[in-house]
Design a protein around this motif. Structure first.
Motif, PDB file in Angstrom:
ATOM      1  N   SER A  15      44.534  47.666  55.450  1.00 58.52           N
ATOM      2  CA  SER A  15      44.856  48.056  56.830  1.00 58.52           C
ATOM      3  C   SER A  15      46.354  48.235  57.037  1.00 58.52           C
ATOM      4  O   SER A  15      46.772  48.890  57.993  1.00 58.52           O
ATOM      5  N   ASN A  16      47.156  47.650  56.164  1.00 63.39           N
ATOM      6  CA  ASN A  16      48.610  47.735  56.300  1.00 63.39           C
ATOM      7  C   ASN A  16      49.252  48.627  55.252  1.00 63.39           C
ATOM      8  O   ASN A  16      50.449  48.494  54.981  1.00 63.39           O
ATOM      9  N   ASP A  17      48.481  49.517  54.674  1.00 65.52           N
ATOM     10  CA  ASP A  17      49.014  50.461  53.696  1.00 65.52           C
ATOM     11  C   ASP A  17      50.014  51.371  54.405  1.00 65.52           C
ATOM     12  O   ASP A  17      49.658  52.056  55.363  1.00 65.52           O
ATOM     13  N   PRO A  18      51.287  51.383  53.976  1.00 65.43           N
ATOM     14  CA  PRO A  18      52.299  52.166  54.693  1.00 65.43           C
ATOM     15  C   PRO A  18      52.024  53.673  54.706  1.00 65.43           C
ATOM     16  O   PRO A  18      52.293  54.340  55.708  1.00 65.43           O
ATOM     17  N   PHE A  19      51.478  54.218  53.619  1.00 60.75           N
ATOM     18  CA  PHE A  19      51.215  55.661  53.591  1.00 60.75           C
ATOM     19  C   PHE A  19      50.083  56.014  54.549  1.00 60.75           C
ATOM     20  O   PHE A  19      50.180  56.969  55.323  1.00 60.75           O
ATOM     21  N   CYS A  20      49.004  55.224  54.509  1.00 60.75           N
ATOM     22  CA  CYS A  20      47.882  55.471  55.424  1.00 60.75           C
ATOM     23  C   CYS A  20      48.333  55.350  56.871  1.00 60.75           C
ATOM     24  O   CYS A  20      47.930  56.150  57.728  1.00 60.75           O
ATOM     25  N   ASP A  21      49.184  54.375  57.144  1.00 61.15           N
ATOM     26  CA  ASP A  21      49.706  54.211  58.495  1.00 61.15           C
ATOM     27  C   ASP A  21      50.482  55.455  58.924  1.00 61.15           C
ATOM     28  O   ASP A  21      50.312  55.951  60.031  1.00 61.15           O
ATOM     29  N   ARG A  22      51.288  55.973  58.037  1.00 60.95           N
ATOM     30  CA  ARG A  22      52.101  57.158  58.345  1.00 60.95           C
ATOM     31  C   ARG A  22      51.222  58.384  58.608  1.00 60.95           C
ATOM     32  O   ARG A  22      51.523  59.201  59.467  1.00 60.95           O
ATOM     33  N   VAL A  23      50.132  58.499  57.866  1.00 60.40           N
ATOM     34  CA  VAL A  23      49.229  59.645  58.000  1.00 60.40           C
ATOM     35  C   VAL A  23      48.279  59.489  59.188  1.00 60.40           C
ATOM     36  O   VAL A  23      47.817  60.474  59.749  1.00 60.40           O
ATOM     37  N   GLY A  24      47.973  58.237  59.563  1.00 63.05           N
ATOM     38  CA  GLY A  24      47.062  57.986  60.677  1.00 63.05           C
ATOM     39  C   GLY A  24      45.671  57.554  60.260  1.00 63.05           C
ATOM     40  O   GLY A  24      44.729  57.627  61.045  1.00 63.05           O
ATOM     41  N   ILE A  25      45.535  57.073  59.033  1.00 57.72           N
ATOM     42  CA  ILE A  25      44.245  56.631  58.518  1.00 57.72           C
ATOM     43  C   ILE A  25      44.032  55.161  58.846  1.00 57.72           C
ATOM     44  O   ILE A  25      44.924  54.341  58.664  1.00 57.72           O
ATOM     45  N   GLU A  26      42.828  54.855  59.326  1.00 57.30           N
ATOM     46  CA  GLU A  26      42.479  53.471  59.657  1.00 57.30           C
ATOM     47  C   GLU A  26      41.298  53.014  58.818  1.00 57.30           C
ATOM     48  O   GLU A  26      40.378  53.788  58.553  1.00 57.30           O
ATOM     49  N   LEU A  27      41.340  51.740  58.414  1.00 58.76           N
ATOM     50  CA  LEU A  27      40.210  51.128  57.725  1.00 58.76           C
ATOM     51  C   LEU A  27      39.218  50.682  58.787  1.00 58.76           C
ATOM     52  O   LEU A  27      39.540  49.857  59.642  1.00 58.76           O
ATOM     53  N   ALA A  28      38.008  51.232  58.759  1.00 57.07           N
ATOM     54  CA  ALA A  28      36.996  50.917  59.765  1.00 57.07           C
ATOM     55  C   ALA A  28      36.070  49.793  59.319  1.00 57.07           C
ATOM     56  O   ALA A  28      35.620  49.000  60.146  1.00 57.07           O
ATOM     57  N   ASP A  29      35.778  49.706  57.999  1.00 53.50           N
ATOM     58  CA  ASP A  29      34.857  48.691  57.511  1.00 53.50           C
ATOM     59  C   ASP A  29      35.066  48.510  56.018  1.00 53.50           C
ATOM     60  O   ASP A  29      35.498  49.439  55.319  1.00 53.50           O
ATOM     61  N   ILE A  30      34.743  47.308  55.543  1.00 59.89           N
ATOM     62  CA  ILE A  30      34.805  47.023  54.104  1.00 59.89           C
ATOM     63  C   ILE A  30      33.749  45.983  53.774  1.00 59.89           C
ATOM     64  O   ILE A  30      33.470  45.085  54.582  1.00 59.89           O
ATOM     65  N   GLY A  31      33.111  46.133  52.619  1.00 60.10           N
ATOM     66  CA  GLY A  31      32.115  45.185  52.128  1.00 60.10           C
ATOM     67  C   GLY A  31      32.095  45.265  50.612  1.00 60.10           C
ATOM     68  O   GLY A  31      32.939  45.934  50.013  1.00 60.10           O
ATOM     69  N   GLU A  36      34.846  52.145  54.666  1.00 60.65           N
ATOM     70  CA  GLU A  36      34.915  53.310  55.550  1.00 60.65           C
ATOM     71  C   GLU A  36      36.326  53.427  56.095  1.00 60.65           C
ATOM     72  O   GLU A  36      36.921  52.432  56.504  1.00 60.65           O
ATOM     73  N   THR A  37      36.828  54.646  56.121  1.00 57.77           N
ATOM     74  CA  THR A  37      38.115  54.938  56.734  1.00 57.77           C
ATOM     75  C   THR A  37      37.942  56.095  57.712  1.00 57.77           C
ATOM     76  O   THR A  37      37.000  56.889  57.588  1.00 57.77           O
ATOM     77  N   THR A  38      38.838  56.186  58.687  1.00 52.75           N
ATOM     78  CA  THR A  38      38.773  57.267  59.672  1.00 52.75           C
ATOM     79  C   THR A  38      40.146  57.895  59.854  1.00 52.75           C
ATOM     80  O   THR A  38      41.181  57.267  59.621  1.00 52.75           O
ATOM     81  N   LEU A  39      40.114  59.144  60.301  1.00 54.52           N
ATOM     82  CA  LEU A  39      41.328  59.900  60.596  1.00 54.52           C
ATOM     83  C   LEU A  39      41.007  60.878  61.721  1.00 54.52           C
ATOM     84  O   LEU A  39      40.063  61.662  61.604  1.00 54.52           O
ATOM     85  N   THR A  40      41.772  60.816  62.789  1.00 61.66           N
ATOM     86  CA  THR A  40      41.645  61.807  63.853  1.00 61.66           C
ATOM     87  C   THR A  40      42.653  62.914  63.567  1.00 61.66           C
ATOM     88  O   THR A  40      43.860  62.663  63.486  1.00 61.66           O
ATOM     89  N   LEU A  60      42.346  60.596  53.003  1.00 55.94           N
ATOM     90  CA  LEU A  60      41.337  59.832  53.736  1.00 55.94           C
ATOM     91  C   LEU A  60      40.273  59.305  52.778  1.00 55.94           C
ATOM     92  O   LEU A  60      39.924  58.115  52.807  1.00 55.94           O
ATOM     93  N   ALA A  61      39.760  60.170  51.903  1.00 55.12           N
ATOM     94  CA  ALA A  61      38.738  59.763  50.933  1.00 55.12           C
ATOM     95  C   ALA A  61      39.302  58.761  49.930  1.00 55.12           C
ATOM     96  O   ALA A  61      38.645  57.766  49.596  1.00 55.12           O
ATOM     97  N   ASP A  62      40.512  58.991  49.473  1.00 55.72           N
ATOM     98  CA  ASP A  62      41.139  58.111  48.496  1.00 55.72           C
ATOM     99  C   ASP A  62      41.367  56.716  49.066  1.00 55.72           C
ATOM    100  O   ASP A  62      41.225  55.719  48.361  1.00 55.72           O
ATOM    101  N   ALA A  63      41.697  56.624  50.347  1.00 55.64           N
ATOM    102  CA  ALA A  63      41.898  55.318  50.986  1.00 55.64           C
ATOM    103  C   ALA A  63      40.586  54.530  51.021  1.00 55.64           C
ATOM    104  O   ALA A  63      40.570  53.316  50.778  1.00 55.64           O
TER     105      ALA A  63
END
Length: 135
Positions: A15-31, A36-40, A60-63
């Motif tokens: 959830s604190n990945d700096p690149f994902c944060d910069r791009v706008g990707i959020e971690l929605a779920d993990i098991g 699952e990740t999301t991007l608007t 998004l897929a790579d995250a």
């Protein structure tokens, strides 16, 4: 199998990945073997055709792949990935990437990630394999 606090640690790190944060990707779920990740999609994600850049969809897929492959508590490093782009999205669409483990071997694992739009239509299919040196 990870201890209960390991998912919290992995969730926090992902959830604190700096690149994902910069791009706008959020971690929605993990098991276990799943994430699952999301991007608007907004203007910064577009290419010169006015559609989401393939790199944004890939990221998004790579995250999701990274989170799912590290969900067992041991480090996982990508060996190979590929993606097939199937449809374009539009500004304002929220894309969801769902990563599922399809094979867990000795020191390798395989994942399929489906990227879909809000209607559930597939935008891309991503596949990846990882190496787990600690197993």
């Amino acid at each position: 199998m990870p201890k209960p606090d390991e998912h919290a640690e992995i969730r926090d790190r992902a959830s604190n990945d700096p690149f994902c944060d910069r791009v706008g990707i959020e971690l929605a779920d993990i098991g276990e073997g799943y994430a699952e990740t999301t991007l608007t999609v907004d203007e910064r994600h577009l290419n010169f055709h006015g559609t989401p850049h393939g790199g944004a969809v890939y990221t998004l897929a790579d995250a999701a792949f990274a989170a799912a492959s590290n969900s067992h508590g041991d480090a996982a490093f990508a060996l190979e990935t590929n993606i097939s782009y199937l449809a374009a999205a539009e500004v304002g669409d929220t894309l969801r990437a769902v990563a599922e483990e399809t094979h867990l071997g000795g020191r390798t694992a395989e994942y399929e990630v489906v990227v879909s739009d809000e209607a559930g239509d597939r935008v891309a299919t991503f596949r990846g394999r990882v190496y787990k040196p600690g197993r």
